[in-house]
Design a protein around this motif. Structure first.
Motif, PDB file in Angstrom:
ATOM      1  N   CYS A 181       0.868  -1.183   0.000  1.00 35.01           N
ATOM      2  CA  CYS A 181       0.000   0.000   0.000  1.00 35.01           C
ATOM      3  C   CYS A 181       0.902   1.229   0.000  1.00 35.01           C
ATOM      4  CB  CYS A 181      -0.884  -0.026   1.244  1.00 35.01           C
ATOM      5  SG  CYS A 181      -1.764   1.510   1.570  1.00 35.01           S
ATOM      6  N   SER A 182       0.695   2.135  -0.948  1.00 36.18           N
ATOM      7  CA  SER A 182       1.559   3.325  -1.039  1.00 36.18           C
ATOM      8  C   SER A 182       1.435   4.191   0.213  1.00 36.18           C
ATOM      9  CB  SER A 182       1.194   4.147  -2.271  1.00 36.18           C
ATOM     10  OG  SER A 182      -0.064   4.760  -2.111  1.00 36.18           O
ATOM     11  N   LEU A 183       0.243   4.181   0.785  1.00 31.05           N
ATOM     12  CA  LEU A 183       0.002   4.985   1.989  1.00 31.05           C
ATOM     13  C   LEU A 183       0.789   4.416   3.179  1.00 31.05           C
ATOM     14  CD1 LEU A 183      -1.515   7.276   3.268  1.00 31.05           C
ATOM     15  CD2 LEU A 183      -3.581   5.866   3.262  1.00 31.05           C
ATOM     16  N   ALA A 184       0.731   3.100   3.345  1.00 36.83           N
ATOM     17  CA  ALA A 184       1.498   2.457   4.418  1.00 36.83           C
ATOM     18  C   ALA A 184       2.993   2.701   4.205  1.00 36.83           C
ATOM     19  CB  ALA A 184       1.189   0.961   4.453  1.00 36.83           C
ATOM     20  N   ASP A 185       3.429   2.626   2.940  1.00 35.89           N
ATOM     21  CA  ASP A 185       4.855   2.834   2.631  1.00 35.89           C
ATOM     22  C   ASP A 185       5.305   4.265   2.895  1.00 35.89           C
ATOM     23  OD1 ASP A 185       4.974   0.239   1.825  1.00 35.89           O
ATOM     24  OD2 ASP A 185       4.962   0.663  -0.330  1.00 35.89           O
ATOM     25  N   SER A 186       4.350   5.211   2.895  1.00 34.54           N
ATOM     26  CA  SER A 186       4.743   6.613   3.074  1.00 34.54           C
ATOM     27  C   SER A 186       5.008   6.960   4.545  1.00 34.54           C
ATOM     28  CB  SER A 186       3.668   7.542   2.491  1.00 34.54           C
ATOM     29  OG  SER A 186       2.471   7.450   3.231  1.00 34.54           O
TER      30      SER A 186
ATOM     31  N   ASP B 109       3.331  15.147  24.002  1.00 31.75           N
ATOM     32  CA  ASP B 109       2.033  15.466  24.623  1.00 31.75           C
ATOM     33  C   ASP B 109       0.850  15.102  23.706  1.00 31.75           C
ATOM     34  OD1 ASP B 109       2.938  17.358  22.810  1.00 31.75           O
ATOM     35  OD2 ASP B 109       1.746  18.982  23.688  1.00 31.75           O
ATOM     36  N   HIS B 110       1.141  14.668  22.466  1.00 31.89           N
ATOM     37  CA  HIS B 110       0.066  14.381  21.508  1.00 31.89           C
ATOM     38  C   HIS B 110      -0.434  12.948  21.613  1.00 31.89           C
ATOM     39  CE1 HIS B 110       1.350  18.132  19.773  1.00 31.89           C
ATOM     40  NE2 HIS B 110       0.574  18.012  18.715  1.00 31.89           N
ATOM     41  N   VAL B 111      -1.739  12.793  21.469  1.00 32.25           N
ATOM     42  CA  VAL B 111      -2.313  11.450  21.307  1.00 32.25           C
ATOM     43  C   VAL B 111      -2.075  11.059  19.851  1.00 32.25           C
ATOM     44  CG1 VAL B 111      -4.516  10.224  21.090  1.00 32.25           C
ATOM     45  CG2 VAL B 111      -4.039  11.544  23.139  1.00 32.25           C
ATOM     46  N   VAL B 112      -1.634   9.822  19.634  1.00 31.45           N
ATOM     47  CA  VAL B 112      -1.299   9.390  18.273  1.00 31.45           C
ATOM     48  C   VAL B 112      -2.425   8.523  17.698  1.00 31.45           C
ATOM     49  CG1 VAL B 112       0.381   8.171  16.822  1.00 31.45           C
ATOM     50  CG2 VAL B 112       1.157   9.452  18.850  1.00 31.45           C
ATOM     51  N   ILE B 113      -3.109   9.092  16.687  1.00 34.37           N
ATOM     52  CA  ILE B 113      -4.171   8.330  16.003  1.00 34.37           C
ATOM     53  C   ILE B 113      -3.652   7.955  14.619  1.00 34.37           C
ATOM     54  CG2 ILE B 113      -6.534   8.381  15.081  1.00 34.37           C
ATOM     55  CD1 ILE B 113      -7.305  10.348  17.226  1.00 34.37           C
ATOM     56  N   THR B 114      -3.648   6.661  14.346  1.00 34.84           N
ATOM     57  CA  THR B 114      -3.193   6.256  13.008  1.00 34.84           C
ATOM     58  C   THR B 114      -4.291   5.537  12.251  1.00 34.84           C
ATOM     59  OG1 THR B 114      -2.172   4.282  13.949  1.00 34.84           O
ATOM     60  CG2 THR B 114      -0.716   6.125  13.441  1.00 34.84           C
ATOM     61  N   TYR B 115      -4.358   5.899  10.986  1.00 35.81           N
ATOM     62  CA  TYR B 115      -5.245   5.251  10.028  1.00 35.81           C
ATOM     63  C   TYR B 115      -4.734   3.813   9.865  1.00 35.81           C
ATOM     64  CZ  TYR B 115      -7.831   5.099   5.534  1.00 35.81           C
ATOM     65  OH  TYR B 115      -8.683   4.809   4.507  1.00 35.81           O
ATOM     66  N   VAL B 116      -5.651   2.870   9.764  1.00 30.95           N
ATOM     67  CA  VAL B 116      -5.291   1.445   9.719  1.00 30.95           C
ATOM     68  C   VAL B 116      -4.351   1.113   8.551  1.00 30.95           C
ATOM     69  CG1 VAL B 116      -7.305   0.732   8.346  1.00 30.95           C
ATOM     70  CG2 VAL B 116      -6.345  -0.849  10.041  1.00 30.95           C
ATOM     71  N   ASN B 117      -4.324   1.966   7.518  1.00 28.82           N
ATOM     72  CA  ASN B 117      -3.425   1.751   6.364  1.00 28.82           C
ATOM     73  C   ASN B 117      -1.988   2.087   6.745  1.00 28.82           C
ATOM     74  OD1 ASN B 117      -6.131   2.084   5.439  1.00 28.82           O
ATOM     75  ND2 ASN B 117      -5.402   2.423   3.360  1.00 28.82           N
ATOM     76  N   CYS B 118      -1.404   1.285   7.624  1.00 28.03           N
ATOM     77  CA  CYS B 118      -0.014   1.484   8.038  1.00 28.03           C
ATOM     78  C   CYS B 118       0.503   0.143   8.550  1.00 28.03           C
ATOM     79  CB  CYS B 118       0.086   2.564   9.129  1.00 28.03           C
ATOM     80  SG  CYS B 118      -0.761   2.141  10.657  1.00 28.03           S
ATOM     81  N   SER B 119       1.817   0.057   8.732  1.00 32.12           N
ATOM     82  CA  SER B 119       2.416  -1.218   9.151  1.00 32.12           C
ATOM     83  C   SER B 119       2.156  -1.501  10.632  1.00 32.12           C
ATOM     84  CB  SER B 119       3.922  -1.170   8.904  1.00 32.12           C
ATOM     85  OG  SER B 119       4.486  -0.176   9.740  1.00 32.12           O
ATOM     86  N   ALA B 120       2.428  -2.734  11.033  1.00 32.21           N
ATOM     87  CA  ALA B 120       2.278  -3.126  12.446  1.00 32.21           C
ATOM     88  C   ALA B 120       3.201  -2.288  13.338  1.00 32.21           C
ATOM     89  CB  ALA B 120       2.602  -4.613  12.598  1.00 32.21           C
TER      90      ALA B 120
END
Ligand code: 13P
Ligand code: SF4
Length: 308
Positions: A83-88, A103-114
């Motif tokens: 996935c190009s998005l995961a690779d980015s 201090d930031h909460v980290v929200i990641t879109y599921v299109n990413c690596s483990a």
């Protein structure tokens, strides 16, 4: 060999379930036990009692299924379906980014690596991103990664000031605004619907913006109308199957000489033959190192809990 018959036989024999994304080729969608968007497929993966999960989608989706089911076998028809998005979003760079904003909460879109999920507080998909962002107290700053287009859209919808990672999807960034306007001029009765991974100028033309399942629901609820569909063209199969009389046109991409639409070549790497072979050979399997799996599981579970 009748591939469809043989896949069905192997599926019974091995107690396997086939989960397929809406962007898969039509033959795969037709043979799957369940076709859905990223959230629905994660939910199905979390509740299945099959011994083998055949994930007809891309790598991060199969990886999510494995994170949720460490004792089950998860196979992907083609291991190169990325996935190009995961690779980015490379993990080392993202870790530096999160450490610079502790201090930031980290929200990641599921299109990413483990590895990226393991660095996150909550995972989201395009169908629950707004809800997940709104679950964070208003005075808490948020990092949103890796998709800047979805991030922009969610920021606008929620009024939150999100710190965005600069990632994107090549398939959704391929839509041409000039060609879309031209197409709409020729088909003024068609309403534009778009996936939020598309760029802002595309989203601004849309009557409806939502996840793949959101877009299908919208067409179902307005089946007498006509649509230009701005997402990966595989979704049209499901729409036409359910709504055969609804007029649909895929949105045009910049370089549209071949299919006059935008296709995800990663999703299209999976074929019926490869699906058969991976089930027969129980390979290629998805593996996730246990330390990463355990850390990646928590933000996925938070998402599933918040999506109930
Ligand atoms: P959905 O969550 O809407 O199915 O999107 C998945 C995807 O990869 C979009 O490009
Ligand atoms: Fe990734 Fe885009 Fe393909 Fe979805 S359509 S899998 S985000 S490259």
């Amino acid at each position: 060999m009748d591939l469809v018959k043989e896949i069905k036989r192997l599926k019974e024999e091995k107690n396997a379930v086939i989960l397929a994304h809406y962007y898969q080729v039509a033959e795969i969608q037709d043979i799957a036990d369940y076709v859905g968007d990223s959230l629905q497929l994660s939910q199905k993966a979390a509740e299945t009692d099959a011994d083998i999960i055949v994930f007809a989608g891309v790598h991060f989706m199969a990886e999510t299924a494995k994170i949720l089911n460490p004792s089950k076998m998860v196979v992907l028809p083609d291991l190169k379906a990325g996935c190009s998005l995961a690779d980015s979003c490379p993990p080392a760079d993202f870790e530096k980014f999160t450490k610079a904003h502790p201090d930031h909460v980290v929200i990641t879109y599921v299109n990413c690596s483990a590895e990226i999920k393991a660095l996150s507080d909550i995972v989201c998909t395009s169908s629950n991103a707004i809800k997940i962002v709104e679950s964070v107290p208003k005075d808490t700053p948020i990092i949103f990664a890796p998709d800047k287009n979805l991030g922009h859209y969610v920021a606008k919808q929620t009024g939150r000031d999100l710190l965005l990672w600069d990632g994107s999807c090549i398939v959704h960034e391929a839509f041409s605004i000039d060609k879309l306007i031209e197409l709409h001029k020729k088909n003024p009765d068609h309403k534009i619907i778009a996936h939020p991974e598309s760029e802002e100028h595309i989203l601004n033309t849309a009557t409806y913006v939502g996840s793949t399942s959101g877009m299908i629901n919208f067409v179902r609820e307005h089946a007498k109308e006509k649509f230009i569909v701005a997402t990966e063209a595989g979704i049209l199969h499901k729409m036409q199957l359910e709504m055969p009389n609804t007029e649909l046109i895929p949105a045009p991409a910049v370089d549209d000489n071949t299919c006059a639409c935008s296709e995800c070549h990663f999703m299209k790497m999976n074929t019926l033959q490869k699906l058969h072979d991976c089930l027969l050979n129980e390979s290629p399997q998805i593996e996730v190192p246990e330390d990463i799996r355990v850390r990646a599981l928590l933000p996925i579970e938070r998402m599933l809990e918040l999506s109930k």
